[in-house]
Motif scaffolding. Structure first.
Motif, PDB file in Angstrom:
ATOM      1  N   GLU A 257     -21.089  14.019  53.669  1.00  0.00           N
ATOM      2  CA  GLU A 257     -21.614  13.434  52.186  1.00  0.00           C
ATOM      3  C   GLU A 257     -20.505  13.619  51.339  1.00  0.00           C
ATOM      4  OE1 GLU A 257     -24.390  11.836  52.153  1.00  0.00           O
ATOM      5  OE2 GLU A 257     -24.686  12.281  54.253  1.00  0.00           O
ATOM      6  N   ILE A 258     -19.805  14.565  51.231  1.00  0.00           N
ATOM      7  CA  ILE A 258     -18.632  14.639  50.009  1.00  0.00           C
ATOM      8  C   ILE A 258     -17.802  13.634  50.276  1.00  0.00           C
ATOM      9  CG2 ILE A 258     -17.405  16.320  49.158  1.00  0.00           C
ATOM     10  CD1 ILE A 258     -19.166  18.715  49.627  1.00  0.00           C
ATOM     11  N   GLU A 259     -17.449  13.606  51.671  1.00  0.00           N
ATOM     12  CA  GLU A 259     -16.283  12.573  52.253  1.00  0.00           C
ATOM     13  C   GLU A 259     -16.519  11.426  51.622  1.00  0.00           C
ATOM     14  OE1 GLU A 259     -13.953  13.537  54.975  1.00  0.00           O
ATOM     15  OE2 GLU A 259     -12.924  11.463  55.093  1.00  0.00           O
ATOM     16  N   LYS A 260     -17.934  10.844  51.510  1.00  0.00           N
ATOM     17  CA  LYS A 260     -18.303   9.382  50.881  1.00  0.00           C
ATOM     18  C   LYS A 260     -17.920   9.245  49.348  1.00  0.00           C
ATOM     19  CE  LYS A 260     -22.004   9.022  54.212  1.00  0.00           C
ATOM     20  NZ  LYS A 260     -23.398   9.423  54.278  1.00  0.00           N
ATOM     21  N   VAL A 261     -17.656  10.442  48.527  1.00  0.00           N
ATOM     22  CA  VAL A 261     -17.581  10.290  47.152  1.00  0.00           C
ATOM     23  C   VAL A 261     -16.303   9.589  46.861  1.00  0.00           C
ATOM     24  CG1 VAL A 261     -17.455  11.442  44.998  1.00  0.00           C
ATOM     25  CG2 VAL A 261     -18.973  12.332  46.841  1.00  0.00           C
TER      26      VAL A 261
END
Ligand code: SAH
Ligand code: SF4
Ligand code: F3S
Length: 473
Positions: A257-261
């Motif tokens: 999820e953090i990768e998508k920021v």
């Protein structure tokens, strides 16, 4: 992503903001009269958890109207303490003596001691009796209450002590100030449930509590919008993130999820416990474009016998297998570790197992510690406490081994071009900038300070062992 954690306390945050407003009005009035803002100074001891906590403390104090100063001759001095090893405590006592003298010369000066050491009754007793000039004592669970404690102190003229044994509360959305504009630490969890037999942290930081994934993502999005490009996810054992959420989620899933920021270019995390490092996490690290090529994987000891007594829940062999799996998936990863020397009952054979692991893994660097007895932990009362001279001699041998191991891996990226996050103007030579590679090594190169906070290509022209000299591409 719709986890609802009932322990996130919004009412408490509202109450604290109201107190901050009240104090701010009071301080503004004083400012009108004196023309001088009150100053604060925080000394932070210990790990990145404490550094992050100090940013939260700063946030509250700035909200009230304090200005930060870098000397201890301030109106409000705070020591955010660590107690992981005995010498951490001694450093605090040593400096407190000096602070007491300073206070005599500085009318109205306030002193607060907080952090891990204050979660221990004996340390608090010592401060109450030997350092009576201290104004406020609080712990690791109630930092969010600082404004309230300050208000109580200003109204009462007595030492204010507020200590919580444990908490299940997470207070979100309090003010905080970040040390850097381009990189930020983000707590993903608090506390620790592992009770390694030598370690005081679970006793002073309480049980493991994970933040809601949505709160974490929202915070990281906000950071990205503010220009942050690198986040360091913080927890004592990040690999067990999310187990106790209402809707459990793994650390690997959180990373996805953090990768998508958008805007976040680099992701680091600390600390990984080998017992909980999953195949899924290795996959995420392999696939990710943003997770840095550095893994801190504390081994503590290479002796399976000692690891069991340490309650680490892995063996020498399973650790080495894990390292192989990680290296196979991410070949250019830099590995670092923590090692304790002189744990109770450590024999020469146990120690040689540790040396063997260092040779086999080939760490890029390591933090080595002499075992320090922490009252209240199981290891403190174990038989066979190792004599200091023996431990010291092993420590020196280990250090040589680590140096040999780092020397081998040093310089392997010489003459390549790497992405570098420009962090600061070089302290020794202001014509140079200092940047950090994905693998956490530093490189110094000529450049203009307008590049600070940017990720740029730098050619690593010359290896100097633990750092490189380079030039912008
Ligand atoms: N949660 C992290 C460690 C946090 S404490 C982990 O499990 O890896 C940081 C390091 O301090 C530990 O890895 C350990 O090497 C060291 N340490 C902890 N307690 C210690 C003690 N009693 N004596 C010496 N070193 C200790
Ligand atoms: Fe201490 Fe072990 Fe928890 Fe790390 S995992 S903080 S060493 S008890
Ligand atoms: Fe020290 Fe507390 Fe960190 S004891 S190492 S500051 S969690």
């Amino acid at each position: 992503m719709d986890n609802k954690n009932t322990n996130v306390n919004e009412a408490e945050a509202a109450k604290q903001y109201a107190i901050m407003e009240e104090l701010k009005a009071l301080f503004d009035q004083e400012y009108q009269k004196t023309g001088k803002r009150k100053t604060y100074h925080i000394e932070t001891f210990g790990c990145q958890m404490n550094s992050r906590d100090s940013e939260k403390i700063s946030g509250i104090l700035k909200q009230i109207g304090y200005e930060e100063t870098d000397t201890e001759d301030a109106d409000f001095v705070l020591y955010n303490t660590c107690t992981v090893r005995e010498n951490a405590n001694n450093r605090v006592y040593g400096r407190l003596g000096y602070l007491g003298k300073l206070k005599k010369k500085h009318p109205g000066m306030l002193i607060a001691i907080c952090g891990c050491m204050m979660q221990e009754a004996a340390a608090v007793e010592k401060i109450k009796t030997s350092y009576r000039f201290v104004d406020i004592i609080f712990g690791t669970h109630n930092i969010f209450k600082l404004a309230e404690l300050l208000k109580t102190r200003l109204e009462s003229d007595r030492m204010v002590i507020d200590l919580w044994k444990n908490t299940d509360m997470i207070v979100e959305n309090l003010p905080n100030i970040r040390k850097y504009s381009f990189k930020a630490g983000v707590n993903i969890m608090f506390g620790c449930n592992n009770f390694c037999s030598y370690c005081i942290v679970p006793y002073v930081r309480g049980r493991e509590r994970s933040r809601n994934p949505q709160d974490i993502i929202d915070e990281i999005k906000k950071l990205a919008a503010d220009g942050v490009v690198e986040v360091m996810l913080l927890g004592q054992n990040v690999n067990s993130y999310g187990k106790n959420l209402d809707n459990p989620m793994t650390f690997a899933e959180l990373l996805r999820e953090i990768e998508k920021v958008d805007g976040i270019e680099r992701i680091r995390f600390m600390t990984s416990h080998p017992k909980d490092l999953s195949d899924d996490l290795i996959n995420v690290m392999k696939e990710s474009k943003k997770i840095c090529k550095h893994l801190h994987l504390p081994i503590q000891s290479g002796s399976t016998r000692l690891l069991q007594i340490m309650n680490r829940k892995y063996t020498k062999e399973s650790y080495l297998e894990l390292v192989d799996k990680i290296r196979a998936a991410v070949p250019d990863i830099s590995l670092t570790t923590d090692i304790i020397v002189g744990f109770p009952g450590e024999t020469e054979e146990d120690f040689l197992e540790t040396i063997d692991v260092v040779r086999k893994v080939g760490y890029d660097s390591a933090f080595t510690f002499l075992y320090s007895k922490r009252t209240g932990t199981p290891a403190a009362t174990m038989d066979g406490q190792v004599e200091e001279s023996v431990a010291m001699e092993r420590f020196d041998r280990l250090l040589k081994e680590i140096q040999a191991s780092s020397a081998k891996s040093a310089g392997k990226d010489e003459h390549t071009v790497q992405k570098v996050l420009v962090e600061e103007v070089n302290e020794q030579d202001p014509t140079l900038l200092t940047g950090r590679l994905s693998n956490n090594l530093l490189v110094h190169f000529p450049g203009d300070k307008s590049l600070i906070g940017k990720i740029i290509d730098v050619s690593l022209d010359e290896s100097k062992g633990f750092y490189y000299m380079g030039s912008i591409r």
